[in-house]
Design an enzyme around this catalytic site. Sequence first.
Site, short mmCIF file in Angstrom:
data_model
loop_
_atom_site.label_atom_id
_atom_site.label_comp_id
_atom_site.label_asym_id
_atom_site.label_seq_id
_atom_site.Cartn_x
_atom_site.Cartn_y
_atom_site.Cartn_z
CB THR A 286 -0.93 0.01 1.24
OG1 THR A 286 -1.74 -1.15 1.23
CG2 THR A 286 -1.81 1.24 1.24
CD GLN A 338 -9.43 -1.38 0.00
OE1 GLN A 338 -10.02 -2.12 -0.78
NE2 GLN A 338 -8.87 -1.83 1.11
CG ASP A 339 -6.35 2.08 1.36
OD1 ASP A 339 -7.39 2.24 2.01
OD2 ASP A 339 -5.52 1.19 1.61
CG ASP A 360 -10.73 1.89 5.13
OD1 ASP A 360 -11.83 2.12 5.66
OD2 ASP A 360 -10.14 0.81 5.23
CD1 TRP A 429 -6.14 0.08 10.12
CD2 TRP A 429 -5.10 1.92 9.43
NE1 TRP A 429 -5.06 -0.31 9.33
CE2 TRP A 429 -4.41 0.81 8.90
CE3 TRP A 429 -4.64 3.21 9.13
CZ2 TRP A 429 -3.29 0.94 8.10
CZ3 TRP A 429 -3.51 3.34 8.32
CH2 TRP A 429 -2.85 2.22 7.81
#
Length: 524
Positions: A286, A338-339, A360, A429
Amino acid sequence: MAFSIPFFLLTLLLANTAKAAINPLSLSCNQTPYPELCNSMLTTTNLAKQNVQAGFRELAIRATLARAQLAHQIASEIDMSSMGQPTKAAWADCLDLCENTITQLNRTLSHTSSHDDSQTWLSAAIANQQTCINGFLDLNSSFHYPSSPFLSHNISNAVSNLLAINKAAATAASGRNRKLLSDAGSKFPAWVSVADRKLLQSSSTVNANIVVAQDGSGDYKTISEAVAASAKQRSGSSRFVIHVKAGTYNEQVEIQASMKNLMIVGDGIDKTVVTGSKNVDDGSTTFRSATFAVDGDGFIARDITFQNTAGPQKHQAVALRSGSDLSVFYSCSFKGYQDTLYVYSQRQFYRNCDIYGTVDFIFGDDAAAVFQNCNIYARKPLGGQQNTVTAQGRTDPNENTGISIINSVIAAASDLTGSSVKSYLGRPWKQYSRTVIMKTNIGSLIDPAGWLEWSGNFALSTLSTLYYGEYLNTGAGSSTAGRVKWAGYHVITSASEAAKFSAGNFISGDSWIPATGVPYSSGV
């Protein structure tokens, strides 16, 4: 970053000295979360001698710094040639993150920095170990990562002790309040210089040091080439401006920690676009999936779109990651699923920005990030998924970090309008996750519960230690009547409580500006 230390001192430094004689350090160490670790690190012959000159706080920092330097040395010397590619990728992240921890610890030793500065840098340091772990988890590496030197030397716990020590020192020296906003008529924090404000507010093309243009009319055709050239062309640390003309630039850009006070100016949202598609499913962590990553302090971006086009089926795929202290993103767009936006660490300020995503999509470990007058759009996720606007990763109660969204809009993107997908303001988180939403228009897309639990047993213990707050929000999804009943959830009712999360207090500032529409001023 190599660090040598005699073997006998290494033994003393890493040993558990439960039988150490009672000394003046014990009283101080007993006030930390991990007193035995604190005592074992400080009760060594050489380090104890330093205490006479350095004082307890500095001694604790130096002991932790020595441990981090040692871990980096050991990790750098390990032969990874026989490891699989996922392990190598995660290991590379860990080495860089360990270097960043060393940098942050060195910064806290400066006698010119405030306690708030130090708390910000220590918060950044404590995030690095968890990010190292996340890389192995992202890629399903078979490597036994707890044996990594960066993870096996208790550095995270040592930094947690430093956060407690530094906070206590700040309390003792209370009364100093550095200002973020210099006056009520300014749009920008005081740490944005007058010259930089003119650059941000200019409606015409800025006088750039380097021009990037795909058609060859500039100095370079790619942003990466221009960034590399800036390191050679600039002198000192004064503001260096790169103008990126309209066009779509398919490249992965990294602004390294050594590149301070860099500014990237585009020709407008969706006119100048930096795009990429790296993602976890295809083998990136990530952390490394970011299309645009910035670590150099004082970074500014204006009139530009950052996007990751991997799509919802590829899961974690970051458009922009920022670990830049005192950074500003003005009139920018962040597009992903996502992200999307990784507010990794340190103090960040977003103004008049658009953020798109699904799961998120505004997330981060240990940044103190403030969003003013931003449009936040939830997109349609994968089937079976739910949207969560935020996921904040604060792991220690003494960290001065979190996400603050003020005077903004949270709405459905065009592809989500009319959908039955459930959307939430955020989910915790980490144990001390902290997010507040104030004076924001919340659309009907947000489920009445407002916030979503994380999965697993972790979630149960977190519901009392997190801090989620809402203050004077409007819109169809703003009612707090059906919100979660967690101990850590707060319907904020007083201006003084809300003011803790204003730009003035949350990222070391003075007050909100009337032009933002937020009714806060200094002293509220």
